[in-house]
Design an enzyme around this catalytic site. Structure first.
Site, PDB file in Angstrom:
ATOM      1  N   SER A   1       0.869  -1.186   0.000  1.00  0.00           N
ATOM      2  CA  SER A   1       0.000   0.000   0.000  1.00  0.00           C
ATOM      3  C   SER A   1       0.900   1.228   0.000  1.00  0.00           C
ATOM      4  O   SER A   1       2.064   1.145   0.426  1.00  0.00           O
ATOM      5  CB  SER A   1      -0.861  -0.010   1.269  1.00  0.00           C
ATOM      6  OG  SER A   1      -1.491   1.236   1.456  1.00  0.00           O
TER       7      SER A   1
ATOM      8  N   TYR B   1      -2.846  -1.322  10.382  1.00  0.00           N
ATOM      9  CA  TYR B   1      -2.887  -1.627   8.941  1.00  0.00           C
ATOM     10  C   TYR B   1      -1.620  -1.139   8.241  1.00  0.00           C
ATOM     11  O   TYR B   1      -0.969  -1.921   7.528  1.00  0.00           O
ATOM     12  CB  TYR B   1      -4.152  -1.020   8.310  1.00  0.00           C
ATOM     13  CG  TYR B   1      -4.260  -1.185   6.814  1.00  0.00           C
ATOM     14  CD1 TYR B   1      -4.834  -2.331   6.256  1.00  0.00           C
ATOM     15  CD2 TYR B   1      -3.780  -0.202   5.944  1.00  0.00           C
ATOM     16  CE1 TYR B   1      -4.915  -2.482   4.875  1.00  0.00           C
ATOM     17  CE2 TYR B   1      -3.867  -0.348   4.571  1.00  0.00           C
ATOM     18  CZ  TYR B   1      -4.437  -1.490   4.038  1.00  0.00           C
ATOM     19  OH  TYR B   1      -4.521  -1.640   2.666  1.00  0.00           O
TER      20      TYR B   1
HETATM   21  N1  LIG Z   1      -8.550  -0.208  -2.190  1.00  0.00           N
HETATM   22  C1  LIG Z   1      -7.533   0.516  -1.796  1.00  0.00           C
HETATM   23  O1  LIG Z   1      -7.593   1.765  -1.762  1.00  0.00           O
HETATM   24  C2  LIG Z   1      -6.242  -0.144  -1.390  1.00  0.00           C
HETATM   25  C3  LIG Z   1      -5.125   0.674  -1.188  1.00  0.00           C
HETATM   26  C4  LIG Z   1      -3.918   0.078  -0.832  1.00  0.00           C
HETATM   27  C5  LIG Z   1      -3.840  -1.286  -0.672  1.00  0.00           C
HETATM   28  N2  LIG Z   1      -4.948  -2.055  -0.858  1.00  0.00           N
HETATM   29  C6  LIG Z   1      -4.796  -3.489  -0.698  1.00  0.00           C
HETATM   30  O2  LIG Z   1      -5.226  -4.120  -1.889  1.00  0.00           O
HETATM   31  C7  LIG Z   1      -5.627  -5.468  -1.611  1.00  0.00           C
HETATM   32  C8  LIG Z   1      -6.970  -5.724  -2.251  1.00  0.00           C
HETATM   33  O3  LIG Z   1      -7.909  -4.873  -1.627  1.00  0.00           O
HETATM   34  P1  LIG Z   1      -9.242  -4.345  -2.342  1.00  0.00           P
HETATM   35  O4  LIG Z   1      -9.273  -2.886  -2.143  1.00  0.00           O
HETATM   36  O5  LIG Z   1      -9.367  -4.947  -3.686  1.00  0.00           O
HETATM   37  O6  LIG Z   1     -10.311  -4.943  -1.312  1.00  0.00           O
HETATM   38  P2  LIG Z   1     -11.526  -5.978  -1.472  1.00  0.00           P
HETATM   39  O7  LIG Z   1     -12.130  -6.047  -0.120  1.00  0.00           O
HETATM   40  O8  LIG Z   1     -12.369  -5.564  -2.630  1.00  0.00           O
HETATM   41  O9  LIG Z   1     -10.783  -7.342  -1.830  1.00  0.00           O
HETATM   42  C9  LIG Z   1     -10.071  -8.083  -0.881  1.00  0.00           C
HETATM   43  C10 LIG Z   1     -10.296  -9.552  -1.155  1.00  0.00           C
HETATM   44  O10 LIG Z   1      -9.482 -10.309  -0.239  1.00  0.00           O
HETATM   45  C11 LIG Z   1     -10.264 -11.415   0.206  1.00  0.00           C
HETATM   46  N3  LIG Z   1      -9.774 -11.902   1.506  1.00  0.00           N
HETATM   47  C12 LIG Z   1      -9.841 -11.283   2.710  1.00  0.00           C
HETATM   48  N4  LIG Z   1      -9.312 -12.076   3.669  1.00  0.00           N
HETATM   49  C13 LIG Z   1      -8.897 -13.211   3.045  1.00  0.00           C
HETATM   50  C14 LIG Z   1      -8.270 -14.399   3.504  1.00  0.00           C
HETATM   51  N5  LIG Z   1      -7.970 -14.594   4.813  1.00  0.00           N
HETATM   52  N6  LIG Z   1      -7.970 -15.358   2.598  1.00  0.00           N
HETATM   53  C15 LIG Z   1      -8.276 -15.186   1.277  1.00  0.00           C
HETATM   54  N7  LIG Z   1      -8.893 -14.083   0.798  1.00  0.00           N
HETATM   55  C16 LIG Z   1      -9.201 -13.108   1.674  1.00  0.00           C
HETATM   56  C17 LIG Z   1     -11.679 -10.850   0.309  1.00  0.00           C
HETATM   57  O11 LIG Z   1     -12.644 -11.879   0.356  1.00  0.00           O
HETATM   58  C18 LIG Z   1     -11.736  -9.995  -0.937  1.00  0.00           C
HETATM   59  O12 LIG Z   1     -12.195 -10.731  -2.044  1.00  0.00           O
HETATM   60  C19 LIG Z   1      -5.596  -5.595  -0.085  1.00  0.00           C
HETATM   61  O13 LIG Z   1      -4.391  -6.216   0.306  1.00  0.00           O
HETATM   62  C20 LIG Z   1      -5.614  -4.148   0.381  1.00  0.00           C
HETATM   63  O14 LIG Z   1      -5.049  -4.008   1.659  1.00  0.00           O
HETATM   64  C21 LIG Z   1      -6.138  -1.521  -1.225  1.00  0.00           C
END
Ligand SMILES: NC(=O)c1ccc[n+]([C@@H]2O[C@H](COP(=O)([O-])OP(=O)(O)OC[C@H]3O[C@@H](n4cnc5c(N)ncnc54)[C@H](O)[C@@H]3O)[C@@H](O)[C@H]2O)c1
Length: 254
Positions: A145, A158
């Site tokens: 991130s 986080y």
């Molecule tokens: N959206 C943002 O702004 C943002 C910014 C920086 C980093 N991220 C990171 O990007 C990644 C994806 O996030 P996103 O925004 O697409 O969120 P999201 O919630 O849409 O997707 C996350 C996915 O991870 C799955 N998941 C959660 N726990 C799990 C586990 N124990 N085992 C297997 N799958 C699991 C969920 O079911 C979901 O499908 C994450 O690591 C998040 O921290 C997101």
């Protein structure tokens, strides 16, 4: 340059939603067979259906990335169905305790965030690397991130988990640099996904405030992160390892 991954097998954790789904679709469109690993069966079914509608090949493996036996089985299932593993995008993650100061955060917040966001990446890499070492090549991308590279007063646990992902990525990149295996991280800024939608709705004017902080003046789309992930996963990035690539509209560079 069009990025092609024809004949390759790509695995995506957290592929049921958001950034993971966009990356799974991008891998499939580039010609790779895709393994979607997630806890969310309904969401994963949507990802698989989209890939198959586009003529791609995909497999769902229900996986909790915080459980080592399940990560091992995830890789075994990929091999059983597709025979190899070329690319892994370790992206599953959770967000909680956002907006909380350190003294308000609980041990449970710490344990859950570290179990999924940091231990999950470690466990997935461990089993993916065993297969990539047998093949003598591979590319891994981990989702950290922008909050894995810069401090924030908004939260502590986080961002700490994401700083851990950057460290894990850099050290693994060094350990496997001479084995034909590249390891990089992608560091998204604020991206429009289900994870951030709830958080953004809780705080009045969140999006407006954030747009002012982002030099590009907007929130990112999951597909914009997927583009960077696809590039890092491909031969176009053949001399790139150990980096933490920001995809944040310039937020952290301002
Ligand atoms: N959206 C943002 O702004 C943002 C910014 C920086 C980093 N991220 C990171 O990007 C990644 C994806 O996030 P996103 O925004 O697409 O969120 P999201 O919630 O849409 O997707 C996350 C996915 O991870 C799955 N998941 C959660 N726990 C799990 C586990 N124990 N085992 C297997 N799958 C699991 C969920 O079911 C979901 O499908 C994450 O690591 C998040 O921290 C997101």
């Amino acid at each position: 340059m069009e990025i092609r991954l024809d004949g390759k097998v790509a695995l995506v954790t957290g592929g049921a939603s958001g950034i993971g789904r966009a990356a799974a679709e991008a891998y499939a469109q580039s010609g790779a067979s895709v393994v979607v690993a997630d806890l969310d069966e309904a969401g994963a079914a949507g990802t698989i259906a989209g890939i198959e509608r586009g003529g791609g090949k995909a497999l769902f493996v229900r996986t909790d990335v915080a459980q080592e036996a399940q990560c091992e089985r995830m890789v075994a299932a990929a091999l059983e169905r597709f025979g190899r593993l070329d690319v892994a995008f370790n992206n599953a993650g959770v967000m909680r305790a956002f907006g909380q100061k350190l003294h308000e955060s609980t041990e449970e917040d710490w344990d859950q965030l570290m179990a999924v966001n940091l231990k999950g990446v470690f466990l997935c890499m461990k089993h993916e690397l065993k297969q990539m070492l047998r093949q003598g090549e591979g590319a891994i991308v981990n989702t950290a991130s922008a909050m894995g590279l810069a401090g924030t007063a908004k939260s502590v646990v986080y961002p700490a988990s994401k700083h851990g992902v950057v460290g894990l990525t850099r050290c693994a990149a060094l350990q496997y640099a001479d084995c034909g295996i590249r390891v990089n991280a992608v560091c998204p800024g604020l991206i429009d996904t289900p994870m951030t939608r709830g958080m953004r709705q809780q705080e009045a004017n969140y999006d407006e405030t954030r747009r002012k902080l982002v030099p590009m003046g907007r929130i990112g789309a999951p597909e914009e992160v997927a583009g960077a992930v696809l590039w890092l996963s491909s031969g176009a990035a053949s001399y790139v390892t150990g980096i933490a690539m920001l995809v944040d509209g310039g937020w952290i560079s301002r």
